[in-house]
Design a protein around this motif. Structure first.
Motif, PDB file in Angstrom:
ATOM      1  N   LYS A 222      -1.941 -33.971  45.789  1.00 43.40           N
ATOM      2  CA  LYS A 222      -1.905 -35.519  45.787  1.00 43.40           C
ATOM      3  C   LYS A 222      -1.467 -35.930  46.998  1.00 43.40           C
ATOM      4  O   LYS A 222      -1.628 -37.166  47.298  1.00 43.40           O
ATOM      5  N   GLY A 225      -2.297 -39.343  50.554  1.00 36.75           N
ATOM      6  CA  GLY A 225      -3.497 -39.775  50.164  1.00 36.75           C
ATOM      7  C   GLY A 225      -4.176 -40.720  51.229  1.00 36.75           C
ATOM      8  O   GLY A 225      -5.377 -40.564  51.274  1.00 36.75           O
ATOM      9  N   LYS A 226      -3.332 -41.003  52.118  1.00 36.86           N
ATOM     10  CA  LYS A 226      -4.215 -41.630  53.390  1.00 36.86           C
ATOM     11  C   LYS A 226      -4.771 -40.789  54.127  1.00 36.86           C
ATOM     12  O   LYS A 226      -5.669 -41.494  55.127  1.00 36.86           O
ATOM     13  N   GLY A 229      -5.249 -36.862  50.466  1.00 41.08           N
ATOM     14  CA  GLY A 229      -4.818 -36.188  49.340  1.00 41.08           C
ATOM     15  C   GLY A 229      -5.565 -36.721  47.961  1.00 41.08           C
ATOM     16  O   GLY A 229      -5.515 -37.925  47.983  1.00 41.08           O
ATOM     17  N   VAL A 230      -5.921 -35.641  47.144  1.00 43.58           N
ATOM     18  CA  VAL A 230      -6.696 -36.244  45.870  1.00 43.58           C
ATOM     19  C   VAL A 230      -6.243 -35.332  44.788  1.00 43.58           C
ATOM     20  O   VAL A 230      -5.486 -34.430  44.993  1.00 43.58           O
ATOM     21  N   SER A 231      -6.805 -35.459  43.490  1.00 47.81           N
ATOM     22  CA  SER A 231      -6.445 -34.769  42.514  1.00 47.81           C
ATOM     23  C   SER A 231      -7.680 -33.846  42.168  1.00 47.81           C
ATOM     24  O   SER A 231      -7.703 -33.241  41.007  1.00 47.81           O
ATOM     25  N   ASP A 401       1.617 -41.232  48.677  1.00 43.73           N
ATOM     26  CA  ASP A 401       1.244 -41.495  50.127  1.00 43.73           C
ATOM     27  C   ASP A 401       1.909 -41.203  51.277  1.00 43.73           C
ATOM     28  O   ASP A 401       1.458 -40.882  52.297  1.00 43.73           O
ATOM     29  N   THR A 406       2.817 -31.740  47.638  1.00 45.54           N
ATOM     30  CA  THR A 406       2.933 -32.196  46.145  1.00 45.54           C
ATOM     31  C   THR A 406       3.761 -31.017  45.479  1.00 45.54           C
ATOM     32  O   THR A 406       3.785 -29.897  45.605  1.00 45.54           O
TER      33      THR A 406
END
Length: 461
Positions: A222, A225-226, A229-231, A401, A406
């Motif tokens: 995660k 995110g910018k 980074g995602v789930s 972010d 993580t």
């Protein structure tokens, strides 16, 4: 009488000349003062502009440092393609592969660390990483990259960088290798679902359903995110019955009480740093620390950020790690004896940044505007102790972010440590940051990415 009048006229004439000379001198002095005031205002303006530029540069540095995402998908794809007969498809959510890699190490890409060892990694079962790290050591990683055409150089602390000092060089050799190996790269096409029916695997995207003999989940975490980074990885594996530990931002700026950090924004210092909870020492580090408006950042803070993110506590900063407390007292005493007329706020001149020295004086309960010559021996001891044990209460960390990594991920107990294959679903592998393993700051996370990607890419062989 005539002589007296003549003398009087001469005196008057001399007086007039003197008055004119005085008027000229006054005008010149006023002009000089005006120029000095103008220069002072200009210097103040330049100083403000410089501080703004430094703040902007610090923000840019933090932005560049964010999202040090693992690139395990690239090594996994290249390794799988080494096996003759394999058809390898790489699904990438972003518009191009490796976008996150370009942000690593402030754009320089600290691609490994020659001292990487199991103690540099964390998770509920960090020992799970042992076999993976042994299967592809830092030396083997450097050799592998050299075989792809990348020239590297080892710098301080065992950190390895491309000789070009550019992350773009690392990405270039990886992209060229993907092309040469015939890997079918689908950008802008993330996997949305994994289907396992009748011993057969399929990967579902928004464009197609792709049958597969093996699937490697290398979606990263995660963090950042910018930069993508995602789930996704957690959700894909959870749909197959896998479990995920709690997720926390790591290698991230730490937030603290802002009384002192706010006045020290932009100041950097080489420190020894501890994270404590009560009388318990939880972790310690050393290196560069940078004060921010909300707390502290920099490598020394990043190394403690995982612990801060998980459990909070208090930071204890030693601003003079090269000096003992007794040696610090001796230096302060010498300063008092040599410059007794200086203000208390300058007592750390030559030892600490001026703003940092002022903060230590205030934290010691000593009036900054007083005279150094009036500081007592007991007060010198307090000043030395404060400089060596400056305390900041942790209030949290920045969000995902602004995190580079993580902490937490898919439970490693549900994967085979020697192959990274799922113990729940045959043919499914996972590598990189999606697993519950993260490393210290300094090239350790990318080493885990390369090593786990290589191991997963062997597809159990």
């Amino acid at each position: 009488i005539a002589r007296l009048k003549a003398d009087l006229d001469a005196v008057r004439e001399q007086r007039d000349k003197s008055e004119k000379a005085a008027a000229v001198a006054t005008a010149e002095r006023d002009s000089e003062r005006k120029r000095a005031d103008d220069n002072a205002k200009q210097c103040e303006s330049l100083n403000i502009s410089l501080q703004a530029a430094q703040t902007q540069a610090a923000a840019l540095t933090d932005a560049l440092q964010t999202a040090q995402k693992t690139q395990s998908e690239l090594t996994a794809a290249l390794t799988a393609a080494e096996e003759k007969g394999n058809t390898v498809i790489l699904l990438e959510r972003q518009s191009r592969v490796g976008r996150k890699l370009l942000a690593t190490g402030n754009g320089r890409c600290n691609l490994t660390n020659t001292g990487a060892a199991i103690e540099n990694y964390h998770g509920e079962n960090a020992s799970f990483a042992q076999k993976t790290l042994e299967s592809f050591s830092p030396a083997e990683a450097v050799s592998w990259f050299r075989s792809l055409g990348l020239v590297t150089v080892e710098q301080y602390g065992g950190r390895v960088f491309p000789l070009s000092d550019s992350a773009g060089s690392v990405l270039d050799v990886l992209r060229f290798a993907l092309d040469a190996a015939g890997v079918d790269v689908h950008t802008g096409e993330p996997a949305t679902r994994l289907v396992f029916q009748g011993e057969k695997l399929s990967v579902v995207t928004e464009k197609a359903v792709i049958p597969a003999d093996a699937v490697i989940v290398a979606c990263g975490g995660k963090a950042g995110g910018k930069l993508g980074g995602v789930s996704d990885g957690y959700e894909l594996l959870a749909s197959l019955g896998h479990h995920c530990t709690p997720l926390y931002p790591a290698l991230v700026p730490i937030r603290t009480d802002t009384d002192y950090p706010r006045s020290l924004k932009g100041v950097r210092a080489e420190v020894s740093l501890k994270l404590v909870r009560g009388d318990v020492l939880c972790k310690e580090s050393c290196g560069e620390l940078q004060f921010t408006e909300k707390g502290v950042s920099g490598p020394a803070a990043f190394d403690l950020s995982r612990e801060a993110s998980v459990g909070g506590g208090e930071l204890v900063l030693d601003f003079l790690p090269c000096l003992s407390e007794r040696e610090t007292i001796a230096m302060l005493s010498r300063r008092r004896d040599l410059s007794p007329e200086l203000e208390n706020g300058s007592v750390f001149a030559g030892m600490l940044h001026s703003r940092l020295g002022m903060a230590v004086v205030r934290a010691s309960g000593i009036r900054p505007s007083g005279s150094i010559g009036t500081i007592s021996g007991r007060q010198l001891a307090v000043l030395a102790h404060t400089a060596k044990t400056f305390r900041l209460r942790i209030t949290g960390t920045d969000s995902f972010d602004n995190a580079q990594v993580t902490a937490g991920g898919m439970t490693t107990e549900e994967f085979h440590s020697g192959t990274l294959e799922s113990l729940l679903v045959s043919g499914v592998f996972a590598c990189g940051e999606v697993l519950d393993l993260d490393g210290d700051c300094g090239g350790y996370n990318l080493q885990w990415a390369w090593a786990s990607g290589r191991l997963a890419g062997r597809i159990g062989k």
